[in-house]
Design an enzyme around this catalytic site. Structure first.
Site, PDB file in Angstrom:
ATOM      1  CG  HIS A  61     102.313 -27.350   0.397  1.00  0.00           C
ATOM      2  ND1 HIS A  61     100.996 -27.646   0.684  1.00  0.00           N
ATOM      3  CD2 HIS A  61     102.836 -26.866   1.558  1.00  0.00           C
ATOM      4  CE1 HIS A  61     100.745 -27.352   1.945  1.00  0.00           C
ATOM      5  NE2 HIS A  61     101.840 -26.885   2.500  1.00  0.00           N
ATOM      6  CG  HIS A  63     105.083 -26.896   4.207  1.00  0.00           C
ATOM      7  ND1 HIS A  63     104.433 -25.704   4.037  1.00  0.00           N
ATOM      8  CD2 HIS A  63     106.401 -26.649   3.964  1.00  0.00           C
ATOM      9  CE1 HIS A  63     105.315 -24.765   3.722  1.00  0.00           C
ATOM     10  NE2 HIS A  63     106.510 -25.323   3.661  1.00  0.00           N
ATOM     11  CG  ASP A  65     101.003 -29.222   7.667  1.00  0.00           C
ATOM     12  OD1 ASP A  65     101.954 -29.074   6.881  1.00  0.00           O
ATOM     13  OD2 ASP A  65     100.086 -28.386   7.787  1.00  0.00           O
ATOM     14  CG  HIS A  66      99.917 -30.346   3.662  1.00  0.00           C
ATOM     15  ND1 HIS A  66      98.670 -29.962   3.209  1.00  0.00           N
ATOM     16  CD2 HIS A  66     100.306 -29.389   4.542  1.00  0.00           C
ATOM     17  CE1 HIS A  66      98.323 -28.828   3.788  1.00  0.00           C
ATOM     18  NE2 HIS A  66      99.300 -28.452   4.598  1.00  0.00           N
ATOM     19  CG  ASP A 211      99.070 -25.110   3.682  1.00  0.00           C
ATOM     20  OD1 ASP A 211      97.971 -25.681   3.738  1.00  0.00           O
ATOM     21  OD2 ASP A 211     100.000 -25.349   4.472  1.00  0.00           O
TER      22      ASP A 211
END
Ligand SMILES: [Zn+2]
Ligand SMILES: [Zn+2]
Length: 324
Positions: A61, A63, A65-66, A211
């Site tokens: 996805h 976000h 942090d990814h 996630d």
């Protein structure tokens, strides 16, 4: 057989021991980077994997942090590694964010390499004669979140004794039979594939989920996986926080593994607030074959075989679940 190396196993922000999300999956000539949190490049070097052939990137996805490591990786690819192309597979929203990130980092110029963006839909992503990569939808904050299934196709084993008894010589005739073609022997007899191939044996199945806000909608996708990787950001103590931010507790992940009959459950995306032991203590009474991934853990996943951990010196050992 699939090999899996965790590069970062923390959620949202790094800790001293855990980097931001990223992992590498290897199978035959394929190498996939799944997610690319900030700090991924250094972890790739520390793992010994390096950057070679790492041009296929799967995003769970969008976000930050990814994905924040992608711009740095693109820069290194083009300046130092002579890699001129980066293929990124993700949901539309994740790809839009990647494009925006690259635009900001590299200014009005295009990124220093060719960015090939694949808009994921549920279903087949890649396929060859023995392997499939599939994507399936995952519920999390925002649209277009995906999990990935790495699946070896079922294979019919070649029955050497039968071939010997029928007088099929070792060599190209056997290769043709394995590929499903009949062969004519020198004495005029025709041998059919069914004469020398056993019943199909399912291949290894490995499922990676990043996630997730919900686990009960994933039972079918992860059914009977040899290993399931999924987040366990919180424990039940903070079930309300997990719900609010669209994450799972260790209990929910373990319940999914039990309901879907998976062989091993590997938890990642751990909040800095929790110790490994707290996550394990919640999951293991529900699903015994649970472990919490650490950065640079390297596993081998095989159908019907125990999970193997590969040490830095290349030696392999069966994962001992009592260690964590
Ligand atoms: Zn995350
Ligand atoms: Zn997220």
């Amino acid at each position: 057989m699939f090999e899996l190396v965790f590069l970062g196993t923390s959620a949202s922000a790094p800790s001293i021991r855990r980097g931001l999300p990223a992992a590498v999956v290897m199978h035959k000539e394929y190498r996939f980077l799944i997610d690319c949190g900030e700090g991924t490049q250094r972890q790739l070097l520390r793992s010994g994997l390096g950057f070679r052939r790492l041009d296929k990137i799967l995003l769970t996805h969008g976000h930050l942090d990814h994905i924040l490591g992608l711009a740095g990786l693109a820069s290194t690819f083009s300046r130092w590694e002579m890699i001129d192309r980066m293929e990124i597979y993700g949901g539309r929203w994740a790809l839009d964010r990647v494009e925006a990130l690259m635009r900001v980092v590299f200014g009005n110029y295009r990124p220093p390499l060719r960015l090939v963006l694949h808009d994921l839909e549920p279903g087949m992503v890649l396929e060859d004669d023995s392997f499939q990569l599939l994507a399936f939808p995952v519920t999390h904050r925002g649209p277009g979140n995906f999990g990935f299934t790495f699946q070896e196709k079922a294979r019919r084993p070649f029955l050497v004794e039968k071939a010997e008894a029928l007088g099929v010589p070792a060599g190209p005739e056997r290769t043709r039979l394995v590929r499903g073609h009949k062969v004519k022997l020198a004495d005029g007899r025709t041998i059919q594939p069914d004469d020398v191939l056993g019943p199909p044996r399912p291949g290894s199945k490995f499922v990676f989920v990043g996630d997730a806000a919900q686990a009960d909608d994933l039972v079918e996708a992860v059914q009977e996986a040899d290993a399931l990787v999924i987040e366990a950001t919180y424990t039940t103590l903070e079930a309300d926080v997990a719900r609010e931010f669209g994450h799972l507790t260790a209990r929910q992940a373990a319940e999914l593994a039990a309901a879907a009959g998976v062989r091993y459950l590997i938890l990642h995306h751990i909040s800095r607030r929790y110790s490994e032991q707290e996550i394990v203590d919640e999951a293991r009474p529900i699903f015994a074959e649970t472990l919490v991934a650490r950065d640079l853990d390297h596993f081998q996943i095989r159908r019907g075989a125990p999970l193997l951990q590969v040490e830095r010196d290349g030696s392999e050992r069966t994962v001992a679940l009592g260690e964590t």
